[in-house]
Design an enzyme around this catalytic site. Sequence first.
Site, short mmCIF file in Angstrom:
data_model
loop_
_atom_site.label_atom_id
_atom_site.label_comp_id
_atom_site.label_asym_id
_atom_site.label_seq_id
_atom_site.Cartn_x
_atom_site.Cartn_y
_atom_site.Cartn_z
N PHE A 138 39.13 53.71 5.88
CA PHE A 138 38.74 55.00 5.63
C PHE A 138 38.66 55.61 4.27
CE2 PHE A 138 38.03 59.82 5.51
CZ PHE A 138 36.42 59.93 4.98
N ASP A 223 45.54 53.97 -1.38
CA ASP A 223 44.93 55.18 -0.23
C ASP A 223 46.24 55.81 -0.22
OD1 ASP A 223 43.82 57.65 0.36
OD2 ASP A 223 42.23 56.08 0.41
N LYS A 252 44.82 65.48 -0.19
CA LYS A 252 44.93 65.89 1.20
C LYS A 252 46.96 66.98 0.83
CE LYS A 252 42.52 63.89 4.96
NZ LYS A 252 42.13 62.63 4.76
#
Length: 401
Positions: A138, A223, A252
């Site tokens: 993702f 990532d 995040k």
Amino acid sequence: MSSSIEWKVAAERDLMNLGSRPRLFVRGEGSHLWDDEGTRYLDFLGGIAVNCLGHAHPVFVEAVSRQAATLAHVSNLYTSEPQLALAARLKRLAGTGEQGRVFLANSGSEANESAIKLARLHGNPRGAQTILCLEGAFHGRTTGALSLTPKAAYQDPFAPLLPGAKAIPVTIEALEAAFAEGGVAAIVIEPIQGEAGVRELPERFLARARELATAHDALLILDEVQTGSGRTGRWFAFQHPDVVPDAVTFAKGVAAGFPLGGLITFGAASELFSPGTHNSTFGGNPLASHVADAVLGFIESEDLLANVTARGDQLRAAVAEYPIVSGTRGAGLLIGVTLEEPVAPQVAAAALERGLIVNAPAADVIRLAPAYTIGDAEIDEFLNLFREALAAVAQTQEIPA
Ligand SMILES: *Cc1c(COP(=O)(O)O)cnc(C)c1O
């Protein structure tokens, strides 16, 4: 909003139709949230691995307030002290040395878009246009990042996607075969696949990806939008196996709830972008930058990473004994609790009913991503509520204990 009926109607009518929203929250403090009816919840999802200091932490409140009252935005035509301070701190925490550079954006997807452009800048002069990603990955919902997110339900309605994006199975054989085919500009990897259900990579996978990327003159891009910013007990997850990437993305948790993401480059990859090739109006604004710098500074000065590691171990050991739990995955406070049956959505719903927030990234996995500040009190409360939720679902499913 005076009643729960009213906000549900408003949400269905006015918000884009992207999924149900089972609660309306009005306030947070520490690891707790309160909804519009005054019900209190223990938040062990942290806004999907974002609220690393919990809610309304004084460091966060003070950083937002002070910087908002000083200077919030100047555009990418100029710089500011908070932007410079954050870039220097990120280089130090990532261990780039002198040669590193930082690009600041506003989200994880944007950070990955920047990484994709970096891959093109590296690959195009070499005639290498393949960008590898992993099955289960993702990387975000913007079209570039979506191209590296090989899930039919997410991708198919938006075809055609980015040419050259290619998903491979998460095995060392598949990795070797993909590089052997040639034409690889970059490989993009999550050190732990958060959205896939906190799935770890096979032993030596990251190290082998590093070797192959170097041998084939391709970039290794990590990532760390979910795993970075201390979530796994190190500043970045790549620091566990000690593999040095060419670039890493983050977002995040980095500003504990303020929107900020970015890209850190190492070595020669730091010279790929040049004036005119990339930018962001909001990216690197003094407000977001100062909040991130203050949050990371607090995590450092309080040695919260030690707490992340210790509390993660404590949680994993405790839940391993629970009904219908088959095991745990992840590192630090990014935890996947695997279940014997595909009932994770039911467990998450039962938890919410009991005042506990967790989520189900896969049918048989519950994800925990609590604040780095949790202590015995939060863990005890969590364990009681979680065991009750598991037991309730085990009973309705009539799963033998
Ligand atoms: C959440 C996430 C993203 C996307 O971040 P947004 O801020 O939602 O755009 C990208 N990569 C990983 C690994 C993520 O967990």
